[in-house]
Write a protein that holds these residues in place. Structure first.
Motif, PDB file in Angstrom:
ATOM      1  N   ALA A   1     -47.278   4.410 -11.564  1.00  0.00           N
ATOM      2  CA  ALA A   1     -48.174   4.561 -10.410  1.00  0.00           C
ATOM      3  C   ALA A   1     -47.728   3.678  -9.256  1.00  0.00           C
ATOM      4  CB  ALA A   1     -49.608   4.234 -10.808  1.00  0.00           C
TER       5      ALA A   1
ATOM      6  N   LEU B   1     -46.201   9.982 -10.211  1.00  0.00           N
ATOM      7  CA  LEU B   1     -47.583   9.511 -10.345  1.00  0.00           C
ATOM      8  C   LEU B   1     -48.287   9.957 -11.630  1.00  0.00           C
ATOM      9  CD1 LEU B   1     -49.821   7.827  -9.071  1.00  0.00           C
ATOM     10  CD2 LEU B   1     -50.528   9.873  -7.811  1.00  0.00           C
TER      11      LEU B   1
ATOM     12  N   ALA C   1     -47.985   7.878 -14.960  1.00  0.00           N
ATOM     13  CA  ALA C   1     -48.740   6.644 -15.200  1.00  0.00           C
ATOM     14  C   ALA C   1     -49.832   6.903 -16.232  1.00  0.00           C
ATOM     15  CB  ALA C   1     -49.347   6.125 -13.901  1.00  0.00           C
TER      16      ALA C   1
END
Length: 187
Positions: A143, A131, A134
């Motif tokens: 993401a 995550l 991103a």
């Protein structure tokens, strides 16, 4: 927003630091390509007739190949994973990666306490750790894969078993690799 860094970089814009890091690291593509190979090996192990503890040990052993494979893919892509050590964004990327090392304790717990779910937990942790990349690489695909991969690994593990989790991760990592290849063309 100005960011003060060391003498090599002076005062750079945060966006410039991120762009320089994305360019020099090819948005993390060498690691993602390495993870495609690792998850393919893990899926193959899960498809064997070995016992669950043997499969899980094989899964752990595959993990050791991440760095050597990433270095190999970096050479193929003509990038140096260690080139911009002084860029603080690169240091942040390393920190984002290292959180997975802490979470591996959960996987080790599952190895002994719930071995049938270990690969599922490993996949969920792997997907979830993507995550922050991103933002780091300005690539929305990280993401999407992080959230979708975590949820889909849970569902695949609960509904279909570890081999399905391994195959799912190969597919998702391949899609992420393709997205990064396209995104890297703009660098």
């Amino acid at each position: 927003m100005k960011v003060q860094t060391d003498a090599m970089y002076g005062a750079w814009e945060l966006g410039e630091l991120k762009k320089e890091n994305s360019t020099s690291q090819k948005r993390g593509l060498p690691f993602i390509l390495a993870s495609v190979v690792l998850w393919a090996l893990i899926a193959g192990i899960q498809l064997t007739d070995l016992t669950i503890p043997q499969k899980n040990m094989g899964t752990f052993c595959c993990s050791v190949l991440l760095m050597p494979l990433a270095c190999l893919f970096a050479k193929i892509l003509k990038t140096d994973l260690f080139a911009n050590k002084k860029n603080p964004i690169n240091k942040l990327g390393f920190l984002c990666t290292m959180n997975q090392v802490l979470y591996i304790l959960i996987v080790m717990w599952a190895f002994s306490e719930n071995p049938g779910r270990m690969v599922m937990l490993f996949a969920m942790i792997f997907a979830a750790h993507l995550l922050p990349f991103a933002w780091l690489y300005e690539a929305r695909a990280y993401a999407v894969l992080s959230v979708a991969g975590t949820v889909l690994a849970l569902l695949a593990g609960l509904l279909f078993g570890n081999a399905a989790v391994g195959i799912l991760m190969v597919v998702l990592e391949t899609i992420l690799s393709a997205c990064l290849l396209v995104k890297n063309r703009s660098l």
